[in-house]
Design a protein around this motif. Sequence first.
Motif, PDB file in Angstrom:
ATOM      1  N   PRO A  82     -45.920  27.233 -23.188  1.00  0.00           N
ATOM      2  CA  PRO A  82     -44.901  27.017 -22.159  1.00  0.00           C
ATOM      3  C   PRO A  82     -45.527  26.328 -20.937  1.00  0.00           C
ATOM      4  O   PRO A  82     -46.731  26.445 -20.699  1.00  0.00           O
ATOM      5  N   PRO A  83     -44.722  25.616 -20.151  1.00  0.00           N
ATOM      6  CA  PRO A  83     -45.286  24.915 -18.985  1.00  0.00           C
ATOM      7  C   PRO A  83     -45.809  25.861 -17.910  1.00  0.00           C
ATOM      8  O   PRO A  83     -46.638  25.480 -17.093  1.00  0.00           O
ATOM      9  N   GLN A  84     -45.300  27.113 -17.889  1.00  0.00           N
ATOM     10  CA  GLN A  84     -45.725  28.046 -16.843  1.00  0.00           C
ATOM     11  C   GLN A  84     -45.742  29.469 -17.393  1.00  0.00           C
ATOM     12  O   GLN A  84     -44.851  29.880 -18.153  1.00  0.00           O
ATOM     13  N   LEU A  85     -46.769  30.237 -17.018  1.00  0.00           N
ATOM     14  CA  LEU A  85     -46.880  31.644 -17.395  1.00  0.00           C
ATOM     15  C   LEU A  85     -47.340  32.446 -16.185  1.00  0.00           C
ATOM     16  O   LEU A  85     -47.991  31.923 -15.275  1.00  0.00           O
ATOM     17  N   THR A  86     -47.019  33.743 -16.204  1.00  0.00           N
ATOM     18  CA  THR A  86     -47.442  34.658 -15.138  1.00  0.00           C
ATOM     19  C   THR A  86     -48.338  35.736 -15.735  1.00  0.00           C
ATOM     20  O   THR A  86     -48.008  36.328 -16.762  1.00  0.00           O
ATOM     21  N   LEU A  87     -49.485  35.978 -15.090  1.00  0.00           N
ATOM     22  CA  LEU A  87     -50.429  36.999 -15.545  1.00  0.00           C
ATOM     23  C   LEU A  87     -50.585  38.061 -14.460  1.00  0.00           C
ATOM     24  O   LEU A  87     -50.764  37.739 -13.275  1.00  0.00           O
ATOM     25  N   LEU A  88     -50.530  39.328 -14.866  1.00  0.00           N
ATOM     26  CA  LEU A  88     -50.741  40.455 -13.955  1.00  0.00           C
ATOM     27  C   LEU A  88     -51.984  41.209 -14.427  1.00  0.00           C
ATOM     28  O   LEU A  88     -52.123  41.516 -15.611  1.00  0.00           O
ATOM     29  N   TYR A  89     -52.904  41.503 -13.495  1.00  0.00           N
ATOM     30  CA  TYR A  89     -54.109  42.245 -13.887  1.00  0.00           C
ATOM     31  C   TYR A  89     -54.423  43.309 -12.851  1.00  0.00           C
ATOM     32  O   TYR A  89     -53.978  43.251 -11.704  1.00  0.00           O
ATOM     33  N   HIS A  90     -55.173  44.324 -13.290  1.00  0.00           N
ATOM     34  CA  HIS A  90     -55.644  45.349 -12.362  1.00  0.00           C
ATOM     35  C   HIS A  90     -57.137  45.567 -12.576  1.00  0.00           C
ATOM     36  O   HIS A  90     -57.736  44.966 -13.456  1.00  0.00           O
ATOM     37  N   PRO A  91     -57.802  46.391 -11.732  1.00  0.00           N
ATOM     38  CA  PRO A  91     -59.253  46.567 -11.851  1.00  0.00           C
ATOM     39  C   PRO A  91     -59.642  46.954 -13.270  1.00  0.00           C
ATOM     40  O   PRO A  91     -58.821  47.467 -14.018  1.00  0.00           O
ATOM     41  N   PRO A  92     -60.894  46.666 -13.671  1.00  0.00           N
ATOM     42  CA  PRO A  92     -62.094  46.418 -12.869  1.00  0.00           C
ATOM     43  C   PRO A  92     -62.256  44.971 -12.420  1.00  0.00           C
ATOM     44  O   PRO A  92     -61.552  44.085 -12.890  1.00  0.00           O
ATOM     45  N   ILE A  93     -63.244  44.766 -11.544  1.00  0.00           N
ATOM     46  CA  ILE A  93     -63.415  43.477 -10.875  1.00  0.00           C
ATOM     47  C   ILE A  93     -63.799  42.360 -11.842  1.00  0.00           C
ATOM     48  O   ILE A  93     -63.526  41.182 -11.581  1.00  0.00           O
ATOM     49  N   GLU A 149     -49.808  31.464 -13.190  1.00  0.00           N
ATOM     50  CA  GLU A 149     -49.717  32.157 -11.903  1.00  0.00           C
ATOM     51  C   GLU A 149     -50.380  33.531 -12.062  1.00  0.00           C
ATOM     52  O   GLU A 149     -50.058  34.285 -12.987  1.00  0.00           O
ATOM     53  N   ILE A 150     -51.294  33.866 -11.144  1.00  0.00           N
ATOM     54  CA  ILE A 150     -52.065  35.110 -11.240  1.00  0.00           C
ATOM     55  C   ILE A 150     -51.606  36.082 -10.165  1.00  0.00           C
ATOM     56  O   ILE A 150     -51.505  35.735  -8.987  1.00  0.00           O
ATOM     57  N   ARG A 151     -51.327  37.311 -10.578  1.00  0.00           N
ATOM     58  CA  ARG A 151     -50.963  38.384  -9.644  1.00  0.00           C
ATOM     59  C   ARG A 151     -51.903  39.565  -9.853  1.00  0.00           C
ATOM     60  O   ARG A 151     -52.244  39.901 -10.981  1.00  0.00           O
ATOM     61  N   TYR A 152     -52.286  40.209  -8.741  1.00  0.00           N
ATOM     62  CA  TYR A 152     -53.227  41.328  -8.799  1.00  0.00           C
ATOM     63  C   TYR A 152     -52.550  42.613  -8.350  1.00  0.00           C
ATOM     64  O   TYR A 152     -51.772  42.628  -7.389  1.00  0.00           O
ATOM     65  N   TYR A 153     -52.839  43.699  -9.080  1.00  0.00           N
ATOM     66  CA  TYR A 153     -52.340  45.025  -8.723  1.00  0.00           C
ATOM     67  C   TYR A 153     -53.550  45.945  -8.600  1.00  0.00           C
ATOM     68  O   TYR A 153     -54.356  46.041  -9.520  1.00  0.00           O
ATOM     69  N   SER A 154     -53.702  46.636  -7.465  1.00  0.00           N
ATOM     70  CA  SER A 154     -54.932  47.375  -7.184  1.00  0.00           C
ATOM     71  C   SER A 154     -54.998  48.750  -7.847  1.00  0.00           C
ATOM     72  O   SER A 154     -56.040  49.399  -7.803  1.00  0.00           O
ATOM     73  N   GLY A 155     -53.914  49.208  -8.464  1.00  0.00           N
ATOM     74  CA  GLY A 155     -53.942  50.511  -9.125  1.00  0.00           C
ATOM     75  C   GLY A 155     -54.718  50.466 -10.432  1.00  0.00           C
ATOM     76  O   GLY A 155     -54.955  49.401 -11.002  1.00  0.00           O
ATOM     77  N   LYS A 156     -55.114  51.651 -10.930  1.00  0.00           N
ATOM     78  CA  LYS A 156     -55.902  51.706 -12.158  1.00  0.00           C
ATOM     79  C   LYS A 156     -55.045  51.936 -13.395  1.00  0.00           C
ATOM     80  O   LYS A 156     -55.545  51.885 -14.515  1.00  0.00           O
ATOM     81  N   ARG A 157     -53.750  52.218 -13.206  1.00  0.00           N
ATOM     82  CA  ARG A 157     -52.817  52.371 -14.333  1.00  0.00           C
ATOM     83  C   ARG A 157     -51.543  51.596 -14.010  1.00  0.00           C
ATOM     84  O   ARG A 157     -51.171  51.443 -12.843  1.00  0.00           O
ATOM     85  N   TRP A 158     -50.871  51.115 -15.066  1.00  0.00           N
ATOM     86  CA  TRP A 158     -49.598  50.441 -14.839  1.00  0.00           C
ATOM     87  C   TRP A 158     -48.621  51.424 -14.212  1.00  0.00           C
ATOM     88  O   TRP A 158     -48.541  52.585 -14.601  1.00  0.00           O
ATOM     89  N   GLN A 159     -47.852  50.930 -13.233  1.00  0.00           N
ATOM     90  CA  GLN A 159     -47.022  51.806 -12.412  1.00  0.00           C
ATOM     91  C   GLN A 159     -45.663  52.083 -13.034  1.00  0.00           C
ATOM     92  O   GLN A 159     -45.155  53.202 -12.975  1.00  0.00           O
ATOM     93  N   SER A 160     -45.051  51.065 -13.659  1.00  0.00           N
ATOM     94  CA  SER A 160     -43.706  51.217 -14.200  1.00  0.00           C
ATOM     95  C   SER A 160     -43.419  50.084 -15.184  1.00  0.00           C
ATOM     96  O   SER A 160     -44.104  49.055 -15.174  1.00  0.00           O
ATOM     97  N   THR A 161     -42.404  50.275 -16.003  1.00  0.00           N
ATOM     98  CA  THR A 161     -41.992  49.204 -16.916  1.00  0.00           C
ATOM     99  C   THR A 161     -41.413  48.037 -16.127  1.00  0.00           C
ATOM    100  O   THR A 161     -41.493  46.886 -16.572  1.00  0.00           O
ATOM    101  N   GLU A 162     -40.852  48.315 -14.956  1.00  0.00           N
ATOM    102  CA  GLU A 162     -40.316  47.235 -14.106  1.00  0.00           C
ATOM    103  C   GLU A 162     -41.454  46.334 -13.617  1.00  0.00           C
ATOM    104  O   GLU A 162     -41.304  45.109 -13.539  1.00  0.00           O
ATOM    105  N   GLN A 163     -42.587  46.928 -13.281  1.00  0.00           N
ATOM    106  CA  GLN A 163     -43.742  46.138 -12.860  1.00  0.00           C
ATOM    107  C   GLN A 163     -44.231  45.253 -14.008  1.00  0.00           C
ATOM    108  O   GLN A 163     -44.506  44.066 -13.826  1.00  0.00           O
ATOM    109  N   ILE A 164     -44.313  45.828 -15.211  1.00  0.00           N
ATOM    110  CA  ILE A 164     -44.777  45.093 -16.381  1.00  0.00           C
ATOM    111  C   ILE A 164     -43.827  43.946 -16.721  1.00  0.00           C
ATOM    112  O   ILE A 164     -44.245  42.873 -17.161  1.00  0.00           O
ATOM    113  N   ALA A 165     -42.535  44.159 -16.495  1.00  0.00           N
ATOM    114  CA  ALA A 165     -41.522  43.159 -16.843  1.00  0.00           C
ATOM    115  C   ALA A 165     -41.668  41.860 -16.059  1.00  0.00           C
ATOM    116  O   ALA A 165     -41.100  40.840 -16.441  1.00  0.00           O
TER     117      ALA A 165
END
Length: 389
Positions: A227-238, A259-275
């Motif tokens: 696809p022309p564009q994708l979004t990636l979400l990641y959390h720690p470790p560094i 597109e890169i997004r960072y979440y500082s928590g160590k576990r996924w917070q919700s299915t809405e966040q993952i979506a």
Amino acid sequence: LRWQFFLRSQLRWHNGEALTGQQLLQTLNALQHHPRSQPLLSSVATISLPHALCIQFELQMPDYWLAHRLAELPCLMTHPELPTLGAGPFKLALNEPHMVRLEQHPYYHLQHPYLESIEYWITPELPTHSTDTSCLHPVRITIGQQEELALARPVQRSMSQGWCYLAINQRRGVLSEAQGQKLLMLIQRSGLLASLPIQQGVIIPSHEMLPGWAIPEHDVLQDVELPPQLTLLYHPPIELESVTQALQQLLADHGCQLEIRYYSGKRWQSTEQIAQADLLLADNLIGEAPEATLESWLRRDLLWQGILREEDWQHQQRTLQQIQQCPAPQQRFSQLKAYYQQLMGAAILTPLFNYQYQVSAPPRIHGVMLTAYGWFDFCQAWLPPPLDD
């Protein structure tokens, strides 16, 4: 369908109070309804105390993982009214932002540790671009006094059974299965993981999920385009920050903007966040019973409900129910492996790299053991008597 656990008669909490079956029953009933531990105890109908030293579980359906589930961190059995009290070999004496102090539990029911106390001094060395200490991964650990650190030498190394992984959000539907396989093929053939700007020896590219559980090599037709564009979400470790930057450049070379997004928590917070993301990057630590840990991960982590289509999520729940009812461990392991092979074959989940853990200590410190999670067990550690000046 009926499991009975018999308690030792002289158990004591860290404050010296006698530990009773009634207290454990109270704690277990609370765990049965807690959102983090409830998925592990979903097959349990009732928990009772037929005898003062006997905890009894009645199940709705067989669950041959039950003993493993009770040994997991979400089912940690602490004092029902004082949650900082346990009954293990060390008790928590001090918990401050700069230091944690553990002291030997004088009433411990098994062999006592050799050391009287352990202190963890927290002195983070932050990356120049970050003020977030939560992302630091303790892959290299040094034990000893400050003045001894120059003498420290590696005393134990081990490769983590757990790994950092890339997951594709199937429910979001932006990437088809063929496109997901194309993405992983590019990662595998580009040498991206072997050339990351990470200290040598800290990570090792993954070739297996567990020993004997090979990661498939993807081979996709050249006409499959990303696809022309994708979004990636990641959390720690560094270490994952380096992966995101290398992946962003790799995809740009193939006409895909990441597109890169960072979440500082160590576990996924919700299915809405993952979506909100097409790709998810994180790590999954694996304990001493790797198959049981991987089965539990499918049950507990919000990742799966967030990335699997509804029919696939329901299929996963039925598969796990079927596996847990197999009395023979090897049969459970084999069926679990087959399910994970399906996930990896469809590019929904791919382990990327393992960690190379290392503990260093001065020559006078002996008996420090690494656990499967990359932490250390001080129960057998000892020091020789001090030398007279």
